[in-house]
Write a protein that holds these residues in place. Structure first.
Motif, mmCIF file in Angstrom:
data_model
loop_
_atom_site.group_PDB
_atom_site.id
_atom_site.type_symbol
_atom_site.label_atom_id
_atom_site.label_comp_id
_atom_site.label_asym_id
_atom_site.label_seq_id
_atom_site.Cartn_x
_atom_site.Cartn_y
_atom_site.Cartn_z
ATOM 1 N N ARG A 80 0.827 -1.210 0.000
ATOM 2 C CA ARG A 80 0.000 0.000 0.000
ATOM 3 C C ARG A 80 0.860 1.258 0.000
ATOM 4 N NH1 ARG A 80 -4.640 1.759 4.473
ATOM 5 N NH2 ARG A 80 -5.662 3.292 3.115
ATOM 6 N N GLU A 84 0.325 3.836 -2.944
ATOM 7 C CA GLU A 84 -0.434 5.042 -2.623
ATOM 8 C C GLU A 84 0.450 6.270 -2.452
ATOM 9 O OE1 GLU A 84 -3.360 4.698 0.421
ATOM 10 O OE2 GLU A 84 -4.378 3.007 -0.544
ATOM 11 N N ASP A 130 -9.907 8.096 -3.349
ATOM 12 C CA ASP A 130 -9.120 7.078 -4.051
ATOM 13 C C ASP A 130 -9.383 7.132 -5.550
ATOM 14 O OD1 ASP A 130 -7.989 6.113 -1.702
ATOM 15 O OD2 ASP A 130 -9.452 4.488 -1.479
ATOM 16 N N SER A 131 -10.667 7.228 -5.920
ATOM 17 C CA SER A 131 -11.030 7.232 -7.338
ATOM 18 C C SER A 131 -10.488 8.468 -8.050
ATOM 19 C CB SER A 131 -12.554 7.170 -7.488
ATOM 20 O OG SER A 131 -13.058 5.954 -6.977
ATOM 21 N N ASP A 134 -6.809 7.948 -8.533
ATOM 22 C CA ASP A 134 -6.616 6.991 -9.624
ATOM 23 C C ASP A 134 -6.789 7.671 -10.983
ATOM 24 O OD1 ASP A 134 -6.247 5.013 -7.734
ATOM 25 O OD2 ASP A 134 -8.239 4.122 -7.989
ATOM 26 N N GLU A 143 -3.683 1.215 -11.123
ATOM 27 C CA GLU A 143 -5.094 1.142 -10.749
ATOM 28 C C GLU A 143 -5.538 -0.296 -10.528
ATOM 29 O OE1 GLU A 143 -9.477 2.693 -12.316
ATOM 30 O OE2 GLU A 143 -7.657 3.206 -13.426
ATOM 31 N N LEU A 146 -4.104 -1.541 -7.221
ATOM 32 C CA LEU A 146 -4.806 -0.945 -6.088
ATOM 33 C C LEU A 146 -6.201 -1.527 -5.934
ATOM 34 C CD1 LEU A 146 -3.709 2.788 -6.369
ATOM 35 C CD2 LEU A 146 -3.369 1.286 -4.395
ATOM 36 N N ARG A 150 -7.310 -3.072 -2.392
ATOM 37 C CA ARG A 150 -8.346 -2.442 -1.576
ATOM 38 C C ARG A 150 -9.381 -3.429 -1.063
ATOM 39 N NH1 ARG A 150 -8.263 2.528 -5.772
ATOM 40 N NH2 ARG A 150 -6.664 3.778 -4.711
ATOM 41 N N HIS A 174 -6.839 12.639 5.574
ATOM 42 C CA HIS A 174 -7.262 12.658 4.176
ATOM 43 C C HIS A 174 -7.375 14.091 3.660
ATOM 44 C CE1 HIS A 174 -8.738 8.359 4.599
ATOM 45 N NE2 HIS A 174 -8.088 8.349 3.448
ATOM 46 N N THR A 193 0.457 11.268 2.779
ATOM 47 C CA THR A 193 -0.023 9.900 2.576
ATOM 48 C C THR A 193 0.757 8.925 3.441
ATOM 49 O OG1 THR A 193 -0.632 10.453 0.301
ATOM 50 C CG2 THR A 193 -0.446 8.109 0.850
#
Length: 215
Positions: A80, A84, A130-131, A134, A143, A146, A150, A174, A193
């Protein structure tokens, strides 16, 4: 939806939500009857779960829901971090700032409203971040990696239970990530992050325990 897809989605959801616990035997006859499919599509669904790492094949038992241990959590977070942190860095160079400025504001609001009734809304907001990352990264290989990761992270999150105080802190973390991306600051986005993932892992390892709320 094909019968095998229907069975796969249902079983995957049951595993992620802990309705099927680690070690549960996924008997073909029982599961096919429960899900209303024949055994052929059920076998296809089980093969996909094994490929995902959500189930394992055991001699004499067939497919069994895979275990979740502290070693697995460490391994998941190693991957991760690699994915990320770099995604945040790339997104800060390529993203539309207004999108992430809006997400920052919504996370700040979510941090003030993390009661039980808003928990799922918060998880949806985290999924939206997240989207958006991505989409900004626009790398199908990252993508895809991930997306698979996820599923396992959602399972681990439920293992650690839902702590309102942790959710409030996570919302602020976040927000910091979204703010750095909106400011087009790759290194700050990466650092924010990294800090969020560190706190998430520490919380999971401290609070993970047996699931008492599922049959």
């Amino acid at each position: 939806m094909r019968a095998s897809d229907k069975a796969y989605e249902a079983l995957r959801t049951d595993i992620v939500e802990w309705r099927l616990r680690p070690g549960a035997v996924l008997g073909e006859v029982e599961q096919a009857e429960r899900l209303g499919v024949s055994r052929t599509p059920l076998r296809e669904a089980l093969a996909r779960l094994v490929a995902d790492g959500l189930a394992v094949q055991q001699r004499g038992r067939g497919a069994v829901v895979s275990d979740v241990s502290s070693e697995h959590v460490d391994d998941l977070f190693d991957l991760r971090r690699a994915l990320e942190v770099e995604s945040a860095r790339i997104a800060a160079r390529k993203a539309e700032p207004a999108t992430f400025a809006s997400l920052r504001s919504r996370f700040l609001e979510a941090g003030r409203c993390t009661g039980p009734e808003t928990r799922e809304a918060y998880y949806l907001l985290a999924g939206e971040l997240d989207s958006c990352i991505d989409a900004a990264v626009d790398n199908p290989y990252i993508e895809q990696a991930l997306r698979s990761l996820r599923v396992h992270l959602a399972r681990v999150r439920r293992l650690a239970q839902d702590d309102p105080e942790r959710l409030a802190r996570s919302a602020l973390e976040h927000a910091a990530i979204a703010e750095a991306i909106a400011a087009r600051n790759p290194e700050v986005a990466a650092a924010a992050t990294q800090l969020h993932l560190h706190h998430s892992l520490e919380h999971i390892k401290t609070h993970a325990g047996p699931r008492e709320d599922t049959p």
